[in-house]
Design a protein around this motif. Structure first.
Motif, PDB file in Angstrom:
ATOM      1  N   LEU A 217       0.840  -1.184   0.000  1.00  0.00           N
ATOM      2  CA  LEU A 217       0.000   0.000   0.000  1.00  0.00           C
ATOM      3  C   LEU A 217       0.878   1.238   0.000  1.00  0.00           C
ATOM      4  CD1 LEU A 217      -2.976   0.893   0.170  1.00  0.00           C
ATOM      5  CD2 LEU A 217      -2.755   0.868   2.655  1.00  0.00           C
ATOM      6  N   GLY A 218       0.542   2.178  -0.862  1.00  0.00           N
ATOM      7  CA  GLY A 218       1.283   3.432  -0.892  1.00  0.00           C
ATOM      8  C   GLY A 218       0.925   4.229  -2.124  1.00  0.00           C
ATOM      9  N   PRO A 219       1.294   5.517  -2.160  1.00  0.00           N
ATOM     10  CA  PRO A 219       0.972   6.365  -3.309  1.00  0.00           C
ATOM     11  C   PRO A 219       1.841   6.023  -4.502  1.00  0.00           C
ATOM     12  CG  PRO A 219       2.389   7.550  -1.805  1.00  0.00           C
ATOM     13  CD  PRO A 219       2.074   6.233  -1.137  1.00  0.00           C
ATOM     14  N   ASN A 220       1.543   6.619  -5.659  1.00  0.00           N
ATOM     15  CA  ASN A 220       2.410   6.476  -6.815  1.00  0.00           C
ATOM     16  C   ASN A 220       3.805   6.985  -6.444  1.00  0.00           C
ATOM     17  OD1 ASN A 220       0.254   5.552  -8.340  1.00  0.00           O
ATOM     18  ND2 ASN A 220      -0.264   7.588  -9.093  1.00  0.00           N
ATOM     19  N   GLY A 221       4.840   6.248  -6.864  1.00  0.00           N
ATOM     20  CA  GLY A 221       6.198   6.625  -6.528  1.00  0.00           C
ATOM     21  C   GLY A 221       6.685   6.092  -5.206  1.00  0.00           C
ATOM     22  N   ALA A 222       5.879   5.252  -4.538  1.00  0.00           N
ATOM     23  CA  ALA A 222       6.269   4.729  -3.220  1.00  0.00           C
ATOM     24  C   ALA A 222       7.323   3.637  -3.306  1.00  0.00           C
ATOM     25  CB  ALA A 222       5.042   4.194  -2.489  1.00  0.00           C
ATOM     26  N   GLY A 223       7.470   3.017  -4.480  1.00  0.00           N
ATOM     27  CA  GLY A 223       8.406   1.906  -4.648  1.00  0.00           C
ATOM     28  C   GLY A 223       7.735   0.563  -4.836  1.00  0.00           C
ATOM     29  N   LYS A 224       6.390   0.556  -4.889  1.00  0.00           N
ATOM     30  CA  LYS A 224       5.660  -0.706  -4.997  1.00  0.00           C
ATOM     31  C   LYS A 224       6.008  -1.446  -6.293  1.00  0.00           C
ATOM     32  CE  LYS A 224       1.474   1.009  -4.829  1.00  0.00           C
ATOM     33  NZ  LYS A 224       1.853   2.426  -5.023  1.00  0.00           N
ATOM     34  N   THR A 225       5.935  -0.757  -7.412  1.00  0.00           N
ATOM     35  CA  THR A 225       6.183  -1.408  -8.695  1.00  0.00           C
ATOM     36  C   THR A 225       7.636  -1.836  -8.818  1.00  0.00           C
ATOM     37  OG1 THR A 225       4.365  -0.268  -9.808  1.00  0.00           O
ATOM     38  CG2 THR A 225       6.144  -1.079 -11.194  1.00  0.00           C
ATOM     39  N   THR A 226       8.562  -1.044  -8.310  1.00  0.00           N
ATOM     40  CA  THR A 226       9.973  -1.443  -8.316  1.00  0.00           C
ATOM     41  C   THR A 226      10.155  -2.744  -7.554  1.00  0.00           C
ATOM     42  OG1 THR A 226      10.727   0.850  -8.457  1.00  0.00           O
ATOM     43  CG2 THR A 226      12.298  -0.772  -7.623  1.00  0.00           C
ATOM     44  N   LEU A 227       9.555  -2.846  -6.383  1.00  0.00           N
ATOM     45  CA  LEU A 227       9.649  -4.070  -5.594  1.00  0.00           C
ATOM     46  C   LEU A 227       9.072  -5.254  -6.351  1.00  0.00           C
ATOM     47  CD1 LEU A 227      10.182  -5.678  -3.036  1.00  0.00           C
ATOM     48  CD2 LEU A 227       8.078  -4.740  -2.069  1.00  0.00           C
ATOM     49  N   LEU A 228       7.909  -5.073  -6.957  1.00  0.00           N
ATOM     50  CA  LEU A 228       7.267  -6.182  -7.658  1.00  0.00           C
ATOM     51  C   LEU A 228       8.042  -6.586  -8.905  1.00  0.00           C
ATOM     52  CD1 LEU A 228       3.498  -5.259  -7.277  1.00  0.00           C
ATOM     53  CD2 LEU A 228       4.897  -6.780  -5.882  1.00  0.00           C
ATOM     54  N   ARG A 229       8.663  -5.630  -9.581  1.00  0.00           N
ATOM     55  CA  ARG A 229       9.489  -5.977 -10.745  1.00  0.00           C
ATOM     56  C   ARG A 229      10.709  -6.789 -10.334  1.00  0.00           C
ATOM     57  NH1 ARG A 229       9.247  -0.238 -14.143  1.00  0.00           N
ATOM     58  NH2 ARG A 229       7.174  -0.591 -15.048  1.00  0.00           N
ATOM     59  N   ILE A 230      11.235  -6.519  -9.156  1.00  0.00           N
ATOM     60  CA  ILE A 230      12.347  -7.338  -8.654  1.00  0.00           C
ATOM     61  C   ILE A 230      11.853  -8.752  -8.366  1.00  0.00           C
ATOM     62  CG2 ILE A 230      13.926  -7.668  -6.716  1.00  0.00           C
ATOM     63  CD1 ILE A 230      14.180  -4.595  -6.587  1.00  0.00           C
ATOM     64  N   LEU A 231      10.700  -8.867  -7.713  1.00  0.00           N
ATOM     65  CA  LEU A 231      10.159 -10.193  -7.409  1.00  0.00           C
ATOM     66  C   LEU A 231       9.850 -10.980  -8.675  1.00  0.00           C
ATOM     67  CD1 LEU A 231       7.711  -9.390  -4.455  1.00  0.00           C
ATOM     68  CD2 LEU A 231      10.105 -10.124  -4.349  1.00  0.00           C
ATOM     69  N   ALA A 232       9.457 -10.276  -9.741  1.00  0.00           N
ATOM     70  CA  ALA A 232       9.132 -10.931 -11.009  1.00  0.00           C
ATOM     71  C   ALA A 232      10.366 -11.161 -11.877  1.00  0.00           C
ATOM     72  CB  ALA A 232       8.108 -10.096 -11.768  1.00  0.00           C
ATOM     73  N   THR A 233      11.555 -10.851 -11.378  1.00  0.00           N
ATOM     74  CA  THR A 233      12.846 -11.017 -12.052  1.00  0.00           C
ATOM     75  C   THR A 233      13.012 -10.092 -13.244  1.00  0.00           C
ATOM     76  OG1 THR A 233      12.323 -12.801 -13.629  1.00  0.00           O
ATOM     77  CG2 THR A 233      12.815 -13.462 -11.355  1.00  0.00           C
ATOM     78  N   LEU A 234      12.267  -9.007 -13.283  1.00  0.00           N
ATOM     79  CA  LEU A 234      12.406  -8.032 -14.362  1.00  0.00           C
ATOM     80  C   LEU A 234      13.460  -6.975 -14.043  1.00  0.00           C
ATOM     81  CD1 LEU A 234       8.620  -7.517 -15.172  1.00  0.00           C
ATOM     82  CD2 LEU A 234      10.258  -8.991 -16.344  1.00  0.00           C
ATOM     83  N   LEU A 235      13.785  -6.799 -12.776  1.00  0.00           N
ATOM     84  CA  LEU A 235      14.843  -5.901 -12.328  1.00  0.00           C
ATOM     85  C   LEU A 235      15.747  -6.653 -11.366  1.00  0.00           C
ATOM     86  CD1 LEU A 235      13.002  -2.551 -11.402  1.00  0.00           C
ATOM     87  CD2 LEU A 235      14.498  -2.942 -13.377  1.00  0.00           C
ATOM     88  N   ARG A 236      17.014  -6.284 -11.349  1.00  0.00           N
ATOM     89  CA  ARG A 236      17.929  -6.808 -10.346  1.00  0.00           C
ATOM     90  C   ARG A 236      18.100  -5.758  -9.254  1.00  0.00           C
ATOM     91  NH1 ARG A 236      21.022 -11.295 -11.479  1.00  0.00           N
ATOM     92  NH2 ARG A 236      22.567 -10.623  -9.939  1.00  0.00           N
ATOM     93  N   PRO A 237      18.038  -6.165  -7.993  1.00  0.00           N
ATOM     94  CA  PRO A 237      18.233  -5.193  -6.916  1.00  0.00           C
ATOM     95  C   PRO A 237      19.674  -4.703  -6.878  1.00  0.00           C
ATOM     96  CG  PRO A 237      18.177  -7.415  -6.021  1.00  0.00           C
ATOM     97  CD  PRO A 237      17.836  -7.536  -7.477  1.00  0.00           C
ATOM     98  N   THR A 238      19.854  -3.502  -6.350  1.00  0.00           N
ATOM     99  CA  THR A 238      21.204  -2.984  -6.139  1.00  0.00           C
ATOM    100  C   THR A 238      21.872  -3.727  -4.990  1.00  0.00           C
ATOM    101  OG1 THR A 238      20.458  -0.817  -6.915  1.00  0.00           O
ATOM    102  CG2 THR A 238      22.539  -0.890  -5.707  1.00  0.00           C
ATOM    103  N   SER A 239      21.094  -4.044  -3.974  1.00  0.00           N
ATOM    104  CA  SER A 239      21.601  -4.813  -2.836  1.00  0.00           C
ATOM    105  C   SER A 239      20.436  -5.504  -2.154  1.00  0.00           C
ATOM    106  CB  SER A 239      22.344  -3.908  -1.847  1.00  0.00           C
ATOM    107  OG  SER A 239      21.483  -2.905  -1.336  1.00  0.00           O
ATOM    108  N   GLY A 240      20.757  -6.441  -1.269  1.00  0.00           N
ATOM    109  CA  GLY A 240      19.726  -7.181  -0.555  1.00  0.00           C
ATOM    110  C   GLY A 240      19.344  -8.467  -1.271  1.00  0.00           C
TER     111      GLY A 240
END
Length: 253
Positions: free
Chosen positions: A33-56
């Motif tokens: 839950l959060g507004p646009n720009g909160a980081g939700k889609t970035t997190l989900l793209r990492i989980l879907a293997t579409l992005l690689r995290p910088t760390s963690g």
């Protein structure tokens, strides 16, 4: 089903995610839950293997998203508000083709399509070409396509965006009914009423940071508020962060 530890994603000086850690169990609808720009889609793209995290690190149903991306893709389904469909194919043809990607037999595919027809009220959508779909019709087929193989983890990113009242109702009812042991649904939204209705537990994000995680009752109790919207604003106030959206995420590659 989901184990995230100190996950961060940076684009130069801009931090789309900052040291996010959370866990979620099977049998739940887990809300982001959060507004646009909160980081939700970035997190989900990492989980879907579409992005690689910088760390963690992120582990989905026992598979590490960095070390086992192919295995992760086999056990997830992904829906967002902007997915397209091949205009010349009917809904049934689209679902059959995706079932083929997962190696499903013909009889199994037809039985699964019948199940989804009943659950999502697909009806005539199955035999109409996608180029003729309304927004609601398209989103129903996008959802059916994402779950054709009955994934262990289903990721819904603003899946109700653009839907009319009837299609939205069908979606929310289906999300609630799709709970079962061994499946996790991750439901990302900025619409508080949707989260209140379907989510068992929630993580509240703002400007790339995790402000709180817990059940609705726990979040209301810790903020002394009566609704998720009020709880969100109280958590932002307590965090000392600005109430402006972190718009840099919209321009990140």
């Amino acid at each position: 089903m989901l184990d995230i530890q100190q996950l961060s994603k940076r684009y130069g000086d801009f931090a789309a995610l900052q040291d996010v850690s959370l866990q979620a169990q099977g049998g739940q609808v887990f809300g982001l839950l959060g507004p646009n720009g909160a980081g939700k889609t970035t997190l989900l793209r990492i989980l879907a293997t579409l992005l690689r995290p910088t760390s963690g690190r992120a582990v989905v149903a026992g598979r590490d998203v960095n070390e086992q991306p192919r295995e992760v893709r086999q056990i997830i389904g992904v829906v967002n508000g902007g997915m397209g469909l091949p205009a010349r194919l009917t809904g049934r043809e689209i679902l059959r083709s995706f079932a083929g990607f997962y190696g499903m037999a013909s009889a199994q595919t037809e039985a699964r399509i019948a199940e989804l027809d009943h659950a999502l009220e697909l009806g005539r959508v199955l035999d109409v070409r996608a180029g003729e779909y309304s927004t609601g019709m398209r989103q129903k087929v996008v959802i059916a396509r994402a779950v054709i193989q009955d994934p262990a983890v289903l990721i819904l990113d603003e899946a109700a965006s653009g839907l009319d009242i009837f299609a939205r109702r069908t979606l929310l009812d289906w999300v609630a009914a799709a709970r079962r042991p061994g499946r996790l649904t991750v439901y990302s939204t900025h619409v508080m009423s949707e989260a209140e209705e379907v989510c068992d537990r929630l993580a509240i994000l703002h400007q790339g940071r995790l402000l709180a995680e817990g059940s609705q009752a726990e979040l209301l109790d810790c903020t002394g508020t009566r609704g998720l919207e009020a709880a969100f604003f109280e958590l932002v106030r307590q965090s000392g962060l600005s109430q402006e959206a972190a718009t840099g995420a919209a321009y990140a590659p």
